[in-house]
Design a protein around this motif. Structure first.
Motif, PDB file in Angstrom:
ATOM      1  N   TYR A 191       6.602-106.598 113.299  1.00 59.12           N
ATOM      2  CA  TYR A 191       6.174-106.862 114.656  1.00 59.12           C
ATOM      3  C   TYR A 191       5.648-108.243 114.629  1.00 59.12           C
ATOM      4  N   GLU A 192       4.711-108.812 113.855  1.00 56.91           N
ATOM      5  CA  GLU A 192       4.305-110.220 113.741  1.00 56.91           C
ATOM      6  C   GLU A 192       5.394-111.140 113.672  1.00 56.91           C
ATOM      7  N   LYS A 193       6.374-110.666 112.747  1.00 56.79           N
ATOM      8  CA  LYS A 193       7.230-111.812 112.465  1.00 56.79           C
ATOM      9  C   LYS A 193       8.069-112.012 113.540  1.00 56.79           C
ATOM     10  N   LEU A 194       8.230-111.149 114.557  1.00 58.07           N
ATOM     11  CA  LEU A 194       9.115-111.346 115.689  1.00 58.07           C
ATOM     12  C   LEU A 194       8.499-111.810 116.911  1.00 58.07           C
ATOM     13  N   THR A 195       7.164-111.668 116.924  1.00 58.20           N
ATOM     14  CA  THR A 195       6.463-111.884 118.062  1.00 58.20           C
ATOM     15  C   THR A 195       5.245-112.985 117.946  1.00 58.20           C
ATOM     16  N   GLY A 196       4.882-112.895 116.981  1.00 56.46           N
ATOM     17  CA  GLY A 196       3.688-113.928 116.412  1.00 56.46           C
ATOM     18  C   GLY A 196       2.267-113.240 116.907  1.00 56.46           C
ATOM     19  N   GLN A 197       2.461-111.842 117.329  1.00 60.18           N
ATOM     20  CA  GLN A 197       1.301-111.044 117.609  1.00 60.18           C
ATOM     21  C   GLN A 197       1.136-110.005 116.487  1.00 60.18           C
ATOM     22  N   VAL A 198      -0.125-109.456 116.738  1.00 63.53           N
ATOM     23  CA  VAL A 198      -0.644-108.575 115.704  1.00 63.53           C
ATOM     24  C   VAL A 198      -1.036-107.388 116.441  1.00 63.53           C
ATOM     25  N   LEU A 199      -0.338-106.240 116.426  1.00 70.08           N
ATOM     26  CA  LEU A 199      -0.626-104.911 116.745  1.00 70.08           C
ATOM     27  C   LEU A 199      -0.757-103.796 115.788  1.00 70.08           C
ATOM     28  N   SER A 200      -1.448-102.943 116.155  1.00 70.41           N
ATOM     29  CA  SER A 200      -1.475-101.747 115.116  1.00 70.41           C
ATOM     30  C   SER A 200      -0.104-100.967 115.114  1.00 70.41           C
ATOM     31  N   GLY A 201       0.326-100.418 114.157  1.00 67.45           N
ATOM     32  CA  GLY A 201       1.532 -99.618 114.024  1.00 67.45           C
ATOM     33  C   GLY A 201       1.775 -98.577 115.154  1.00 67.45           C
ATOM     34  N   GLU A 202       0.432 -98.067 115.239  1.00 70.05           N
ATOM     35  CA  GLU A 202       0.241 -96.808 116.479  1.00 70.05           C
ATOM     36  C   GLU A 202       0.655 -97.413 117.803  1.00 70.05           C
ATOM     37  N   ASP A 203       0.131 -98.657 118.074  1.00 71.02           N
ATOM     38  CA  ASP A 203       0.376 -99.327 119.258  1.00 71.02           C
ATOM     39  C   ASP A 203       1.772 -99.622 119.430  1.00 71.02           C
ATOM     40  N   ILE A 204       2.507-100.148 118.321  1.00 65.79           N
ATOM     41  CA  ILE A 204       3.792-100.568 118.314  1.00 65.79           C
ATOM     42  C   ILE A 204       4.654 -99.286 118.678  1.00 65.79           C
ATOM     43  N   LEU A 205       4.411 -98.446 118.038  1.00 69.90           N
ATOM     44  CA  LEU A 205       5.312 -97.197 118.292  1.00 69.90           C
ATOM     45  C   LEU A 205       5.076 -96.721 119.783  1.00 69.90           C
ATOM     46  N   ALA A 213      10.636-105.885 121.417  1.00 69.16           N
ATOM     47  CA  ALA A 213      10.354-106.023 120.048  1.00 69.16           C
ATOM     48  C   ALA A 213      10.046-105.064 119.175  1.00 69.16           C
ATOM     49  N   ALA A 214       9.162-104.162 119.804  1.00 70.29           N
ATOM     50  CA  ALA A 214       8.653-102.820 119.178  1.00 70.29           C
ATOM     51  C   ALA A 214       9.980-101.927 119.163  1.00 70.29           C
ATOM     52  N   LYS A 216      13.220-103.077 118.535  1.00 71.59           N
ATOM     53  CA  LYS A 216      13.724-103.461 117.477  1.00 71.59           C
ATOM     54  C   LYS A 216      12.983-103.168 116.054  1.00 71.59           C
ATOM     55  N   VAL A 217      11.909-103.158 115.947  1.00 73.36           N
ATOM     56  CA  VAL A 217      11.069-102.973 114.739  1.00 73.36           C
ATOM     57  C   VAL A 217      11.158-101.409 114.296  1.00 73.36           C
ATOM     58  N   LEU A 218      11.011-100.701 115.395  1.00 74.74           N
ATOM     59  CA  LEU A 218      11.381 -99.212 115.249  1.00 74.74           C
ATOM     60  C   LEU A 218      12.605 -98.999 114.790  1.00 74.74           C
ATOM     61  N   GLU A 219      13.789 -99.494 115.266  1.00 75.41           N
ATOM     62  CA  GLU A 219      15.155 -99.217 114.997  1.00 75.41           C
ATOM     63  C   GLU A 219      15.279 -99.640 113.246  1.00 75.41           C
ATOM     64  N   ASN A 220      14.630-100.989 113.018  1.00 72.69           N
ATOM     65  CA  ASN A 220      14.807-101.561 111.560  1.00 72.69           C
ATOM     66  C   ASN A 220      14.238-100.444 110.696  1.00 72.69           C
ATOM     67  N   TYR A 221      13.109-100.011 110.925  1.00 71.82           N
ATOM     68  CA  TYR A 221      12.234 -98.938 110.152  1.00 71.82           C
ATOM     69  C   TYR A 221      12.830 -97.687 110.043  1.00 71.82           C
ATOM     70  N   GLN A 222      13.402 -97.148 111.062  1.00 68.12           N
ATOM     71  CA  GLN A 222      14.083 -95.934 110.894  1.00 68.12           C
ATOM     72  C   GLN A 222      15.610 -96.200 110.015  1.00 68.12           C
ATOM     73  N   ALA A 223      16.205 -97.305 110.146  1.00 66.82           N
ATOM     74  CA  ALA A 223      17.271 -97.417 109.148  1.00 66.82           C
ATOM     75  C   ALA A 223      16.870 -97.815 107.836  1.00 66.82           C
ATOM     76  N   ASP A 224      15.872 -98.405 107.547  1.00 68.45           N
ATOM     77  CA  ASP A 224      15.224 -98.534 106.131  1.00 68.45           C
ATOM     78  C   ASP A 224      14.945 -97.201 105.561  1.00 68.45           C
ATOM     79  N   LEU A 225      14.291 -96.281 106.335  1.00 72.31           N
ATOM     80  CA  LEU A 225      13.794 -94.982 105.932  1.00 72.31           C
ATOM     81  C   LEU A 225      15.191 -94.175 105.570  1.00 72.31           C
ATOM     82  N   ALA A 226      16.240 -94.346 106.441  1.00 77.44           N
ATOM     83  CA  ALA A 226      17.517 -93.654 106.351  1.00 77.44           C
ATOM     84  C   ALA A 226      18.255 -93.874 104.885  1.00 77.44           C
ATOM     85  N   TYR A 227      18.105 -95.164 104.662  1.00 73.96           N
ATOM     86  CA  TYR A 227      18.928 -95.757 103.352  1.00 73.96           C
ATOM     87  C   TYR A 227      17.786 -95.205 102.184  1.00 73.96           C
ATOM     88  N   PHE A 228      16.910 -95.216 102.383  1.00 72.71           N
ATOM     89  CA  PHE A 228      15.746 -94.709 101.349  1.00 72.71           C
ATOM     90  C   PHE A 228      15.984 -93.227 101.070  1.00 72.71           C
TER      91      PHE A 228
END
Length: 300
Positions: A191-205, A213-214, A216-228
């Motif tokens: 999230y910080e990479k995308l926005t320059g802002q720092v939020l907790s993971g809980e707040d992002i979700l 932005a949140a 997009k972060v979630l979609e990428n996270y879900q995809a990474d978990l799926a490939y894993f």
């Protein structure tokens, strides 16, 4: 009835419980880990967590800790998140301030044992466990051979499978590890990479419905978990993959999209169950209690 103490050493908190043979939690204590302060502070906090309980009623202590663990001798052969933890004989260090046997195991292994004993995994013979928290832990269990440990106590360190070659740095020294993308902290970094802002993971979700932005972060996270998960299914062929750790407290937000993506990318999904852990934050202490009962009875 005999009682033991189970301790789950997390990145932010040390959870300790007095537990009976049925796996019932009789008493709880919580102390901040203060991992950044190093080994001596963490050991002091482990002691505090024990002393808050009726520890004299316990016949043994089980401890789950991150890292590569020589469980037979209680030695942490490598741990990246606590300064001075690598090389520590945690068994001996804790036995210096208690007069009962102490047993040490990898934190993901004890989470799996809890789920196999009393939780989601009790009806499965071949299980892979993934814990998503400050880091990404892994454990592999087979009914015939037990827990996978490896020749250097590094078996089932699933968080250090390479997910994105040449990607983000991981505390293990590699680049592109699963842990760098699927730990709870990865949400914050992305999230910080995308926005320059720092939020907790809980707040992002929590913000995914109103923050692109949140989302997009979630979609990428879900995809990474799926490939894993796809790699785990194809490497180990388990009957179930159980997912635990603090991130699963947000299951209602991330789960369905992750499963949908997994079914899209995995070549064979009908023969495996992907399941949330039953015990969530209690899996560590229950599993640690389980190893304390087992190993004191085996005389190890």
């Amino acid at each position: 009835m005999d009682k033991v103490i189970g301790i789950d050493l997390g990145g932010t908190k040390i959870n300790a419980c007095l537990i009976n043979k049925n796996g019932d939690i009789l008493q709880r204590s919580n102390v901040e880990t203060q991992a950044k302060r190093g080994k001596d502070t963490v050991l002091s906090n482990i002691k505090k967590s024990i002393m808050k309980l009726d520890y004299k009623d316990a016949i043994a202590i089980g401890i789950g800790t991150p890292g590569f663990i020589d469980a037979e001798n209680g030695i942490i052969t490598f741990a990246g998140n606590i300064e001075g933890w690598t090389g520590l004989n945690l068994k001996h260090a804790v036995e210096e301030f208690v007069d009962i046997p102490v047993f040490v195991e990898n934190d993901a292994n004890i989470a799996l044992l809890a789920e196999k004993w009393l939780g989601t995994g009790k009806n499965y013979e071949d299980i892979v466990m993934v814990t998503l928290g400050t880091g990404v832990g892994g454990a592999v269990y087979n009914e015939k051979s037990g827990l996978l440990s490896g020749s250097h106590f590094q078996g089932a360190e699933l968080g250090h499978i390479i997910l994105h070659p040449g990607g983000d740095y991981c505390t293990c020294g590699q680049y592109g590890c699963v842990e760098a993308y699927c730990a709870g902290s990865a949400l914050v970094k992305a999230y910080e990479k995308l926005t320059g802002q720092v939020l907790s993971g809980e707040d992002i979700l929590k913000n995914v419905s109103k923050d692109l932005a949140a989302q997009k972060v979630l979609e990428n996270y879900q995809a990474d978990l799926a490939y894993f998960l796809t790699s785990l299914r194809n490497i180990f062929d388990p009957s179930a993959i159980i997912i635990g750790g603090g991130v699963i407290n947000s299951k209602e937000i991330l789960w369905d999209g992750m499963i949908e993506k997994f079914k899209e990318v995995c070549n064979k999904t009908e023969s495996i169950d992907i399941l949330p852990a039953k015990f969530l934050n209690d899996s560590g202490v229950i599993g640690a209690g389980k190893i304390a009962f087992e190993r004191i009875n085996n005389g190890k």
